[in-house]
Motif scaffolding. Structure first.
Motif, PDB file in Angstrom:
ATOM      1  N   PRO A  99       0.813  -1.233   0.000  1.00  0.00           N
ATOM      2  CA  PRO A  99       0.000   0.000   0.000  1.00  0.00           C
ATOM      3  C   PRO A  99       0.841   1.277   0.000  1.00  0.00           C
ATOM      4  O   PRO A  99       0.488   2.255  -0.666  1.00  0.00           O
ATOM      5  CB  PRO A  99      -0.817  -0.115   1.293  1.00  0.00           C
ATOM      6  CG  PRO A  99      -0.867  -1.569   1.596  1.00  0.00           C
ATOM      7  CD  PRO A  99       0.442  -2.121   1.110  1.00  0.00           C
ATOM      8  N   PHE A 100       1.958   1.262   0.720  1.00  0.00           N
ATOM      9  CA  PHE A 100       2.823   2.453   0.766  1.00  0.00           C
ATOM     10  C   PHE A 100       3.484   2.698  -0.584  1.00  0.00           C
ATOM     11  O   PHE A 100       3.506   3.830  -1.069  1.00  0.00           O
ATOM     12  CB  PHE A 100       3.879   2.301   1.863  1.00  0.00           C
ATOM     13  CG  PHE A 100       3.296   2.009   3.212  1.00  0.00           C
ATOM     14  CD1 PHE A 100       2.392   2.874   3.806  1.00  0.00           C
ATOM     15  CD2 PHE A 100       3.635   0.851   3.894  1.00  0.00           C
ATOM     16  CE1 PHE A 100       1.837   2.597   5.046  1.00  0.00           C
ATOM     17  CE2 PHE A 100       3.095   0.567   5.138  1.00  0.00           C
ATOM     18  CZ  PHE A 100       2.190   1.444   5.711  1.00  0.00           C
ATOM     19  N   TRP A 101       4.023   1.635  -1.173  1.00  0.00           N
ATOM     20  CA  TRP A 101       4.615   1.769  -2.509  1.00  0.00           C
ATOM     21  C   TRP A 101       3.557   2.212  -3.512  1.00  0.00           C
ATOM     22  O   TRP A 101       3.815   3.067  -4.362  1.00  0.00           O
ATOM     23  CB  TRP A 101       5.234   0.446  -2.963  1.00  0.00           C
ATOM     24  CG  TRP A 101       6.509   0.081  -2.284  1.00  0.00           C
ATOM     25  CD1 TRP A 101       6.698  -0.914  -1.377  1.00  0.00           C
ATOM     26  CD2 TRP A 101       7.794   0.698  -2.454  1.00  0.00           C
ATOM     27  NE1 TRP A 101       8.010  -0.956  -0.981  1.00  0.00           N
ATOM     28  CE2 TRP A 101       8.706   0.020  -1.627  1.00  0.00           C
ATOM     29  CE3 TRP A 101       8.251   1.761  -3.228  1.00  0.00           C
ATOM     30  CZ2 TRP A 101      10.047   0.360  -1.558  1.00  0.00           C
ATOM     31  CZ3 TRP A 101       9.592   2.109  -3.156  1.00  0.00           C
ATOM     32  CH2 TRP A 101      10.473   1.416  -2.334  1.00  0.00           C
ATOM     33  N   GLY A 102       2.374   1.629  -3.413  1.00  0.00           N
ATOM     34  CA  GLY A 102       1.297   1.990  -4.337  1.00  0.00           C
ATOM     35  C   GLY A 102       0.936   3.463  -4.264  1.00  0.00           C
ATOM     36  O   GLY A 102       0.742   4.112  -5.301  1.00  0.00           O
ATOM     37  N   LEU A 103       0.853   3.999  -3.066  1.00  0.00           N
ATOM     38  CA  LEU A 103       0.567   5.423  -2.926  1.00  0.00           C
ATOM     39  C   LEU A 103       1.662   6.273  -3.557  1.00  0.00           C
ATOM     40  O   LEU A 103       1.372   7.235  -4.279  1.00  0.00           O
ATOM     41  CB  LEU A 103       0.408   5.796  -1.454  1.00  0.00           C
ATOM     42  CG  LEU A 103      -0.892   5.368  -0.787  1.00  0.00           C
ATOM     43  CD1 LEU A 103      -0.815   5.597   0.717  1.00  0.00           C
ATOM     44  CD2 LEU A 103      -2.072   6.116  -1.385  1.00  0.00           C
ATOM     45  N   MET A 104       2.914   5.942  -3.290  1.00  0.00           N
ATOM     46  CA  MET A 104       4.022   6.756  -3.815  1.00  0.00           C
ATOM     47  C   MET A 104       4.107   6.688  -5.334  1.00  0.00           C
ATOM     48  O   MET A 104       4.478   7.674  -5.985  1.00  0.00           O
ATOM     49  CB  MET A 104       5.345   6.325  -3.187  1.00  0.00           C
ATOM     50  CG  MET A 104       5.437   6.672  -1.714  1.00  0.00           C
ATOM     51  SD  MET A 104       7.052   6.328  -0.979  1.00  0.00           S
ATOM     52  CE  MET A 104       7.134   4.539  -1.012  1.00  0.00           C
ATOM     53  N   ILE A 105       3.732   5.540  -5.915  1.00  0.00           N
ATOM     54  CA  ILE A 105       3.838   5.371  -7.365  1.00  0.00           C
ATOM     55  C   ILE A 105       2.591   5.866  -8.085  1.00  0.00           C
ATOM     56  O   ILE A 105       2.686   6.560  -9.099  1.00  0.00           O
ATOM     57  CB  ILE A 105       4.119   3.891  -7.712  1.00  0.00           C
ATOM     58  CG1 ILE A 105       5.508   3.500  -7.199  1.00  0.00           C
ATOM     59  CG2 ILE A 105       4.003   3.640  -9.210  1.00  0.00           C
ATOM     60  CD1 ILE A 105       5.777   2.007  -7.193  1.00  0.00           C
ATOM     61  N   PHE A 106       1.401   5.521  -7.560  1.00  0.00           N
ATOM     62  CA  PHE A 106       0.162   5.798  -8.283  1.00  0.00           C
ATOM     63  C   PHE A 106      -0.611   7.023  -7.792  1.00  0.00           C
ATOM     64  O   PHE A 106      -1.514   7.488  -8.478  1.00  0.00           O
ATOM     65  CB  PHE A 106      -0.749   4.567  -8.249  1.00  0.00           C
ATOM     66  CG  PHE A 106      -0.140   3.386  -8.935  1.00  0.00           C
ATOM     67  CD1 PHE A 106       0.081   3.391 -10.303  1.00  0.00           C
ATOM     68  CD2 PHE A 106       0.245   2.269  -8.213  1.00  0.00           C
ATOM     69  CE1 PHE A 106       0.654   2.311 -10.949  1.00  0.00           C
ATOM     70  CE2 PHE A 106       0.822   1.171  -8.838  1.00  0.00           C
ATOM     71  CZ  PHE A 106       1.026   1.190 -10.210  1.00  0.00           C
ATOM     72  N   ALA A 107      -0.262   7.542  -6.620  1.00  0.00           N
ATOM     73  CA  ALA A 107      -0.937   8.745  -6.107  1.00  0.00           C
ATOM     74  C   ALA A 107       0.097   9.698  -5.515  1.00  0.00           C
ATOM     75  O   ALA A 107      -0.018  10.124  -4.363  1.00  0.00           O
ATOM     76  CB  ALA A 107      -1.974   8.356  -5.064  1.00  0.00           C
ATOM     77  N   PRO A 108       1.115  10.061  -6.300  1.00  0.00           N
ATOM     78  CA  PRO A 108       2.210  10.862  -5.740  1.00  0.00           C
ATOM     79  C   PRO A 108       1.803  12.255  -5.295  1.00  0.00           C
ATOM     80  O   PRO A 108       2.432  12.822  -4.403  1.00  0.00           O
ATOM     81  CB  PRO A 108       3.232  10.919  -6.872  1.00  0.00           C
ATOM     82  CG  PRO A 108       2.436  10.710  -8.112  1.00  0.00           C
ATOM     83  CD  PRO A 108       1.319   9.782  -7.718  1.00  0.00           C
ATOM     84  N   GLY A 109       0.763  12.814  -5.870  1.00  0.00           N
ATOM     85  CA  GLY A 109       0.369  14.174  -5.523  1.00  0.00           C
ATOM     86  C   GLY A 109      -0.625  14.257  -4.370  1.00  0.00           C
ATOM     87  O   GLY A 109      -0.986  15.356  -3.942  1.00  0.00           O
TER      88      GLY A 109
END
Length: 149
Positions: free
Chosen positions: A15-25
């Motif tokens: 989930p943390f990687w996903g946020l940084m990659i797919f929802a960076p803003g």
């Protein structure tokens, strides 16, 4: 139980990687990536794995010997513990890269693949990011580090 802990370790960080990659803003992503607590889930797994083996772990790590380290990493609990530690540190490196990428205003289409490379082969992803960071941020940061400005 060791096999299950090994299997779950990476998925706890997805989930943390996903946020940084797919929802960076997203403000949520920024808040989560700013916290070192994101490494807690894999470190809990690490703690469970090594809890019953602390004397052996201490002996292996306090006086490094290749044969001892091979035996440690060759055990199911040892390999799983190393995996959990690597996953935790990779996530901390990835979160720092994310924050620096945002500070440098690097495009998500650049940062996303860099973060994926860091997930899979962290030394290469990290080294490539450092080169990009250096190229983008050549100014003297001495006072910035001290003053935060």
């Amino acid at each position: 139980m060791t096999g299950a802990l090994f299997e779950i370790t990476f998925w706890l960080t997805v989930p943390f990687w996903g946020l940084m990659i797919f929802a960076p803003g997203s403000p949520l992503t920024a808040r989560i990536a700013a916290s070192p607590l994101i490494a807690v889930p894999p470190l809990v797994v690490y703690s469970v794995l090594v809890a019953g083996h602390l004397p052996q772990l201490w002996a292996t790590m306090s006086t490094p010997d290749l044969a001892e380290l091979r035996a440690f990493a060759g055990s199911a609990w040892g390999a799983s513990a190393v995996w959990a530690q690597v996953i935790a540190w990779d996530l901390l490196i990835g979160a720092w890269m994310y924050r620096e990428g945002r500070r440098l205003r690097l495009h998500p289409l650049l940062m996303g693949p860099l973060l994926v490379l860091t997930i899979v082969l962290s030394p290469f992803g990290f080294a490539l990011f450092l080169a990009i960071r250096y190229a983008c941020d050549r100014r003297n940061r001495g006072t910035t580090v001290v003053t935060g400005q």
